[in-house]
Design a protein around this motif. Structure first.
Motif, PDB file in Angstrom:
ATOM      1  N   GLY A 242      30.217  32.971  40.407  1.00 10.22           N
ATOM      2  CA  GLY A 242      30.784  33.917  41.359  1.00 10.22           C
ATOM      3  C   GLY A 242      29.847  35.056  41.714  1.00 10.22           C
ATOM      4  O   GLY A 242      28.948  35.408  40.967  1.00 10.22           O
ATOM      5  N   SER A 244      28.961  39.077  42.868  1.00  5.26           N
ATOM      6  CA  SER A 244      29.370  40.425  42.460  1.00  5.26           C
ATOM      7  C   SER A 244      28.482  41.447  43.171  1.00  5.26           C
ATOM      8  O   SER A 244      27.415  41.100  43.689  1.00  5.26           O
ATOM      9  N   ASN A 308      32.491  47.918  48.214  1.00  9.54           N
ATOM     10  CA  ASN A 308      33.857  47.409  48.399  1.00  9.54           C
ATOM     11  C   ASN A 308      33.976  46.602  49.692  1.00  9.54           C
ATOM     12  O   ASN A 308      34.665  45.569  49.732  1.00  9.54           O
ATOM     13  N   LEU A 311      32.305  43.159  49.108  1.00  8.91           N
ATOM     14  CA  LEU A 311      33.166  42.297  48.292  1.00  8.91           C
ATOM     15  C   LEU A 311      34.323  41.741  49.114  1.00  8.91           C
ATOM     16  O   LEU A 311      34.708  40.576  48.963  1.00  8.91           O
ATOM     17  N   SER A 312      34.873  42.561  50.004  1.00 14.85           N
ATOM     18  CA  SER A 312      35.991  42.138  50.839  1.00 14.85           C
ATOM     19  C   SER A 312      35.591  40.976  51.751  1.00 14.85           C
ATOM     20  O   SER A 312      36.393  40.065  51.999  1.00 14.85           O
ATOM     21  N   LYS A 315      34.600  37.517  49.524  1.00 18.89           N
ATOM     22  CA  LYS A 315      35.688  36.755  48.912  1.00 18.89           C
ATOM     23  C   LYS A 315      36.248  35.682  49.843  1.00 18.89           C
ATOM     24  O   LYS A 315      36.902  34.741  49.387  1.00 18.89           O
ATOM     25  N   LYS A 319      33.461  32.334  45.671  1.00 17.71           N
ATOM     26  CA  LYS A 319      34.200  32.868  44.513  1.00 17.71           C
ATOM     27  C   LYS A 319      33.567  34.192  44.092  1.00 17.71           C
ATOM     28  O   LYS A 319      32.351  34.366  44.169  1.00 17.71           O
ATOM     29  N   LEU A 320      34.400  35.138  43.664  1.00 23.26           N
ATOM     30  CA  LEU A 320      33.898  36.415  43.156  1.00 23.26           C
ATOM     31  C   LEU A 320      33.914  36.399  41.633  1.00 23.26           C
ATOM     32  O   LEU A 320      34.893  35.981  41.018  1.00 23.26           O
ATOM     33  N   HIS A 321      32.816  36.883  41.045  1.00 17.57           N
ATOM     34  CA  HIS A 321      32.782  37.025  39.587  1.00 17.57           C
ATOM     35  C   HIS A 321      33.610  38.241  39.166  1.00 17.57           C
ATOM     36  O   HIS A 321      34.318  38.210  38.164  1.00 17.57           O
ATOM     37  N   LYS A 322      33.505  39.304  39.952  1.00 21.12           N
ATOM     38  CA  LYS A 322      34.305  40.514  39.756  1.00 21.12           C
ATOM     39  C   LYS A 322      34.770  41.008  41.122  1.00 21.12           C
ATOM     40  O   LYS A 322      34.002  41.026  42.073  1.00 21.12           O
ATOM     41  N   ARG A 323      36.027  41.466  41.198  1.00 20.38           N
ATOM     42  CA  ARG A 323      36.600  41.859  42.479  1.00 20.38           C
ATOM     43  C   ARG A 323      36.397  43.334  42.815  1.00 20.38           C
ATOM     44  O   ARG A 323      36.799  43.788  43.881  1.00 20.38           O
ATOM     45  N   SER A 324      35.808  44.072  41.921  1.00 20.30           N
ATOM     46  CA  SER A 324      35.500  45.484  42.188  1.00 20.30           C
ATOM     47  C   SER A 324      34.015  45.727  41.890  1.00 20.30           C
ATOM     48  O   SER A 324      33.399  44.953  41.145  1.00 20.30           O
TER      49      SER A 324
END
Length: 440
Positions: A242, A244, A308, A311-312, A315, A319-324
């Motif tokens: 994912g 990040s 942010n 990341l938006s 996604k 796949k995201l490794h971390k969403r923040s």
């Protein structure tokens, strides 16, 4: 009997001489390979050695040459066709050494250069190395302070991680991170260049090493509004996957992936040459002073906002490794006056993602997502004096005979976007009404 003894003594003496001679030969250091890494304003020559070497050097003029004497050394490396891709170096050759048992390497130069030579200890996958950095002594980078003129471009510095001596992480299929990052960075550059009101600047344009300080310097010299460093993640096991996005943390990372990332950056500096990092104490003092300034807080706030937004967008395609946004103490993020983010586009240590990361179509999707996020962020938060700032605040006073469709056509925007920006429930507008015109 006496003759036999004499013969035995002679035999032992010959054996002793042969052993000593053999030891002397085996003690010689070998230059196993010579590699040349050209960049736009400098060229790096790397000697791969069998062990550490004592060396001295001097320069000669008319023609320009750099002469390097290597103590107790032989050169078994092939020296032909090493300089074909650099405009600083003409040929690499050997010459007669001053002392028997030594080796003399001559770099025939095309122009006057400044040379910095330093040794590097073994760092996997490399053995001992001697690094010669040649910098064009007459090439000067023009730098002007930001001109807050109307309609200036928003400048995005794009940093393709690793390069040259530093391959970055290596996937299970043998793919180098440095090639993945450059591929994505060039696609992102192309998208930004085509966008009116935005301009892209690449920290590196080819396969060569740049220190962390050089990367941030290039961004600063270009008056960048944002620095985006492109990377492909890795870990000690193949399971993590994912994308990040990382921002600066003034303390050490508290996650395992973050700690691994910090260790990887230190390893990259050793691969590429830590001497430049150690030497650049002025930058460290500058950073230490400026960290106390409010500009650092402002840059970090902006970086979080961009992170942010990226990341938006990411996604929706991967796949995201971390969403923040994640935080780590990484050198490329430490420029106090430039908001900076590091995008890990996926795990090259994961076989499935390694295959994706080396695919041109997937690289284009990643680049497009980052581009849309950055453009969207700056459309809502445009720096003063930019074209984005002017068009964000664009107003239109409705004249007699104008319709909503005519106004939309005049500004090359959609009717629905004008309605949304002005909270209109219908297509009806009145003379004298002031409309906000959104950016196209």
């Amino acid at each position: 009997m006496q003759l036999v003894k004499s013969f035995q003594i002679m035999k032992n003496l010959v054996i002793t001489i042969l052993v000593i001679g053999s030891a002397c030969v085996s003690a010689a250091i070998d230059v196993k390979n010579v590699r040349v890494w050209p960049s736009p304003d400098s060229t790096r020559v790397v000697l791969d050695l069998s062990k550490p070497v004592e060396y001295s050097y001097f320069t000669l003029n008319n023609p320009e040459r750099l002469v390097i004497d290597l103590h107790d050394t032989k050169i078994s490396a092939v020296l032909t066709d090493l300089a074909k891709d650099t405009n600083l170096l003409n040929t690499v050759r050997t010459s007669t050494p001053k002392k028997k048992g030594d080796a003399r390497l001559v770099l025939d130069l095309n122009k006057k250069v400044e040379a910095m030579i330093f040794a590097l200890k073994p760092t996997a996958p490399y053995s001992d190395r001697l690094v010669i950095d040649l910098v064009d002594s007459v090439a000067k980078v023009a730098h002007t302070k930001k001109q807050f003129k109307t309609d200036r471009d928003i400048v995005i510095a794009i940093d393709a991680g690793h390069g040259g001596e530093d391959p970055g992480s290596i996937g299970g299929r043998g793919n180098y991170e440095k090639r993945v990052t450059l591929g994505i960075a060039k696609k992102l550059e192309d998208l930004i260049t085509k966008e009116p009101g935005m301009r892209a600047v690449m920290t590196r344009t080819g396969d060569y090493y740049l220190s962390v300080h050089k990367r941030t310097e290039k961004a600063r010299d270009s008056d960048a509004d944002l620095l985006i460093s492109i990377h492909a993640d890795a870990f000690t096991s193949p399971e993590p996957n994912g994308a990040s996005v990382w921002v600066l943390n003034l303390r050490r990372a508290n996650s395992e992936i973050g700690k691994w990332l910090e260790q990887k950056e230190k390893h990259s500096q050793l691969l590429g040459g830590a001497a430049e990092v150690i030497k650049n104490t002025t930058s460290e003092r500058y950073l230490a002073r400026t960290l106390l300034d409010m500009s650092m807080d402002h840059s970090m706030d902006q970086a979080h906002g961009v992170a942010n937004s990226v990341l938006s967008e990411l996604k929706s395609i991967t796949k995201l490794h971390k969403r923040s946004p994640q935080a780590a103490s990484l050198g490329v993020l430490k420029s106090p006056d430039i908001p900076s983010i590091l995008v890990e586009t996926g795990f090259i240590s994961n076989l499935k993602e390694e295959k994706l990361l080396t695919n041109g179509w997937h690289q284009s999707r990643l680049a497009n997502s980052i581009f849309k996020a950055v453009r969207g962020y700056f459309k809502h938060n445009p720096p003063d004096g930019t074209l984005f700032a002017r068009t964000k605040n664009l107003k239109h006073k409705v004249k007699s005979g104008e319709s909503l469709s005519l106004v939309a056509q005049s500004y090359n925007v959609s009717i629905s976007s004008i309605k949304k920006a002005n909270k209109l429930k219908s297509n009806m507008i009145r003379v004298g009404q002031v409309l906000s015109i959104p950016q196209s």
